[in-house]
Design a protein around this motif. Structure first.
Motif, PDB file in Angstrom:
ATOM      1  N   SER A  68       0.817  -1.212   0.000  1.00  0.00           N
ATOM      2  CA  SER A  68       0.000   0.000   0.000  1.00  0.00           C
ATOM      3  C   SER A  68       0.850   1.260   0.000  1.00  0.00           C
ATOM      4  O   SER A  68       0.323   2.353  -0.117  1.00  0.00           O
ATOM      5  N   ARG A  69       2.173   1.111   0.132  1.00  0.00           N
ATOM      6  CA  ARG A  69       3.075   2.270   0.124  1.00  0.00           C
ATOM      7  C   ARG A  69       4.022   2.181  -1.082  1.00  0.00           C
ATOM      8  O   ARG A  69       5.233   2.309  -0.952  1.00  0.00           O
ATOM      9  N   LEU A  70       3.450   1.931  -2.251  1.00  0.00           N
ATOM     10  CA  LEU A  70       4.223   1.836  -3.479  1.00  0.00           C
ATOM     11  C   LEU A  70       3.969   3.050  -4.356  1.00  0.00           C
ATOM     12  O   LEU A  70       2.830   3.494  -4.513  1.00  0.00           O
ATOM     13  N   LEU A  71       5.035   3.545  -4.929  1.00  0.00           N
ATOM     14  CA  LEU A  71       4.967   4.650  -5.876  1.00  0.00           C
ATOM     15  C   LEU A  71       5.459   4.120  -7.220  1.00  0.00           C
ATOM     16  O   LEU A  71       6.613   3.711  -7.348  1.00  0.00           O
ATOM     17  N   THR A  72       4.584   4.067  -8.217  1.00  0.00           N
ATOM     18  CA  THR A  72       4.920   3.504  -9.525  1.00  0.00           C
ATOM     19  C   THR A  72       5.048   4.618 -10.560  1.00  0.00           C
ATOM     20  O   THR A  72       4.147   5.448 -10.707  1.00  0.00           O
ATOM     21  N   VAL A  73       6.172   4.637 -11.252  1.00  0.00           N
ATOM     22  CA  VAL A  73       6.435   5.675 -12.248  1.00  0.00           C
ATOM     23  C   VAL A  73       7.013   5.033 -13.507  1.00  0.00           C
ATOM     24  O   VAL A  73       7.478   3.894 -13.488  1.00  0.00           O
ATOM     25  N   ALA A  74       6.987   5.785 -14.597  1.00  0.00           N
ATOM     26  CA  ALA A  74       7.606   5.357 -15.853  1.00  0.00           C
ATOM     27  C   ALA A  74       8.920   6.109 -16.029  1.00  0.00           C
ATOM     28  O   ALA A  74       9.075   7.237 -15.567  1.00  0.00           O
ATOM     29  N   GLY A  75       9.845   5.463 -16.695  1.00  0.00           N
ATOM     30  CA  GLY A  75      11.120   6.090 -17.013  1.00  0.00           C
ATOM     31  C   GLY A  75      11.382   5.990 -18.505  1.00  0.00           C
ATOM     32  O   GLY A  75      11.178   4.938 -19.113  1.00  0.00           O
ATOM     33  N   HIS A  76      11.813   7.084 -19.094  1.00  0.00           N
ATOM     34  CA  HIS A  76      12.075   7.125 -20.535  1.00  0.00           C
ATOM     35  C   HIS A  76      13.571   7.326 -20.763  1.00  0.00           C
ATOM     36  O   HIS A  76      14.178   8.230 -20.202  1.00  0.00           O
ATOM     37  N   GLY A  77      14.146   6.453 -21.581  1.00  0.00           N
ATOM     38  CA  GLY A  77      15.565   6.568 -21.901  1.00  0.00           C
ATOM     39  C   GLY A  77      15.774   6.831 -23.381  1.00  0.00           C
ATOM     40  O   GLY A  77      15.124   6.212 -24.228  1.00  0.00           O
ATOM     41  N   GLU A  78      16.669   7.738 -23.693  1.00  0.00           N
ATOM     42  CA  GLU A  78      16.944   8.087 -25.094  1.00  0.00           C
ATOM     43  C   GLU A  78      18.414   8.402 -25.268  1.00  0.00           C
ATOM     44  O   GLU A  78      19.004   9.135 -24.472  1.00  0.00           O
ATOM     45  N   VAL A  79      19.025   7.833 -26.295  1.00  0.00           N
ATOM     46  CA  VAL A  79      20.405   8.150 -26.643  1.00  0.00           C
ATOM     47  C   VAL A  79      20.472   8.441 -28.141  1.00  0.00           C
ATOM     48  O   VAL A  79      19.741   7.859 -28.938  1.00  0.00           O
ATOM     49  N   MET A  80      21.321   9.388 -28.499  1.00  0.00           N
ATOM     50  CA  MET A  80      21.546   9.739 -29.896  1.00  0.00           C
ATOM     51  C   MET A  80      22.966   9.320 -30.259  1.00  0.00           C
ATOM     52  O   MET A  80      23.934   9.752 -29.630  1.00  0.00           O
ATOM     53  N   LEU A  81      23.084   8.469 -31.264  1.00  0.00           N
ATOM     54  CA  LEU A  81      24.380   7.907 -31.622  1.00  0.00           C
ATOM     55  C   LEU A  81      24.638   8.057 -33.120  1.00  0.00           C
ATOM     56  O   LEU A  81      23.709   8.006 -33.937  1.00  0.00           O
ATOM     57  N   ASN A  82      25.911   8.227 -33.451  1.00  0.00           N
ATOM     58  CA  ASN A  82      26.288   8.241 -34.852  1.00  0.00           C
ATOM     59  C   ASN A  82      26.275   6.823 -35.402  1.00  0.00           C
ATOM     60  O   ASN A  82      26.743   5.885 -34.733  1.00  0.00           O
ATOM     61  N   PRO A  83      25.744   6.607 -36.589  1.00  0.00           N
ATOM     62  CA  PRO A  83      25.751   5.261 -37.164  1.00  0.00           C
ATOM     63  C   PRO A  83      27.167   4.836 -37.522  1.00  0.00           C
ATOM     64  O   PRO A  83      28.054   5.682 -37.717  1.00  0.00           O
ATOM     65  N   ASP A  84      27.386   3.546 -37.619  1.00  0.00           N
ATOM     66  CA  ASP A  84      28.685   3.038 -38.048  1.00  0.00           C
ATOM     67  C   ASP A  84      28.566   2.112 -39.261  1.00  0.00           C
ATOM     68  O   ASP A  84      29.542   1.474 -39.644  1.00  0.00           O
ATOM     69  N   SER A  85      27.365   2.050 -39.842  1.00  0.00           N
ATOM     70  CA  SER A  85      27.154   1.154 -40.982  1.00  0.00           C
ATOM     71  C   SER A  85      26.112   1.750 -41.926  1.00  0.00           C
ATOM     72  O   SER A  85      25.301   2.590 -41.514  1.00  0.00           O
ATOM     73  N   LEU A  86      26.158   1.310 -43.174  1.00  0.00           N
ATOM     74  CA  LEU A  86      25.120   1.714 -44.130  1.00  0.00           C
ATOM     75  C   LEU A  86      24.774   0.542 -45.019  1.00  0.00           C
ATOM     76  O   LEU A  86      25.544  -0.391 -45.198  1.00  0.00           O
ATOM     77  N   ARG A  87      23.589   0.614 -45.582  1.00  0.00           N
ATOM     78  CA  ARG A  87      23.109  -0.413 -46.503  1.00  0.00           C
ATOM     79  C   ARG A  87      22.347   0.270 -47.623  1.00  0.00           C
ATOM     80  O   ARG A  87      21.577   1.205 -47.383  1.00  0.00           O
TER      81      ARG A  87
END
Length: 258
Positions: free
Chosen positions: A42-61
């Motif tokens: 009954s003493r729980l706090l539920t939240v969402a977490g958002h993660g984001e990273v921006m990276l340079n690609p190392d491959s192409l097709r």
């Protein structure tokens, strides 16, 4: 009552007491644990977490095709085969160690004569179209190499006889590593969100109870080039990789105290 009878009665009372006392103690401990568990739930706090990273690609097709038309099936196949071998040889001649070239499709299609409206007779075959499609990939290189080699690959293929180029798709050769970075960012975000919510509610976060991942997505930004005609006008065009965004979400439950 005789002395023997009194002795048996006393022993029976002691046995009952010895058995009942621990049983009551165990029942009391189980109830207490259940109460603690219910109180914690009954003493729980539920939240969402958002993660984001921006990276340079190392491959192409990219997809490169050789499309030809001829009057006969044999002519179409021969011309398409000859040009495909020339394109493959030219690409291999670039000497790019990380370059991968493979055939993904070969198609031959009859070309019917255009019919007049209302004409129900079977159309006459006036020729054949043959197409050979190659998948060309460059993996695990630097962004500088993507820029330089990407342009060279397209120019070389077009000069050797290719006449259809698909979109250039930039990607990561190790996507799981990027996903883990995004996961770590999502967990940190969930902790910060829990602190904000707890502060607004005038309670204190006391520990993490549960955590689970929700979703993961990645998006790449790529140059697009679709060319079937006048390909001589596009040689030398730049290939510029865009950053790749990798996102993920987690749901976390934290214990809190007042």
């Amino acid at each position: 009552m005789t002395n023997t009878t009194k002795l048996f009665a006393l022993l029976a009372t002691c046995v009952i007491s010895a058995v009942s006392a621990p049983a009551l103690a165990v029942g009391g401990a189980g109830t207490q644990a259940a109460n603690v568990e219910n109180a914690a739930a009954s003493r729980l706090l539920t939240v969402a977490g958002h993660g984001e990273v921006m990276l340079n690609p190392d491959s192409l097709r990219t997809s490169i095709s050789i499309r030809v038309r001829a009057e006969t099936l044999a002519q179409a196949r021969a011309e398409a085969g000859s040009k495909t071998r020339a394109v493959i040889a030219a690409l291999e001649g670039l000497g790019i160690q990380a370059l991968q070239v493979r055939t993904v499709e070969i198609a031959v299609t009859p070309i019917p004569e255009r019919q007049r409206p209302g004409d129900d007779t079977p159309p006459r075959i006036i020729g054949y179209e043959a197409e050979s499609r190659l998948s060309v990939a460059l993996r695990d290189v630097t962004v500088k190499e993507l820029r330089a080699h990407g342009s060279r690959i397209l120019d070389t293929a077009l000069a050797a006889g290719a006449n259809v180029v698909g979109g250039v798709d930039f990607f990561l050769s190790k996507p799981r590593e990027a996903h883990r970075l995004a996961l770590a960012a999502a967990v940190r975000d969930a902790r910060e969100n829990a602190k904000v919510v707890a502060g607004a509610a005038n309670v204190t976060v006391s520990g993490l109870r549960t955590i689970k991942t929700v979703a993961a997505e990645s998006y790449g930004y790529a140059q697009k080039a679709m060319m079937a005609d006048a390909v001589e006008t596009v040689t030398g065009f730049p290939v510029e990789p865009g950053e790749i965004r990798v996102t993920t979400q987690v749901t976390a439950s934290f214990l809190f105290t007042k």
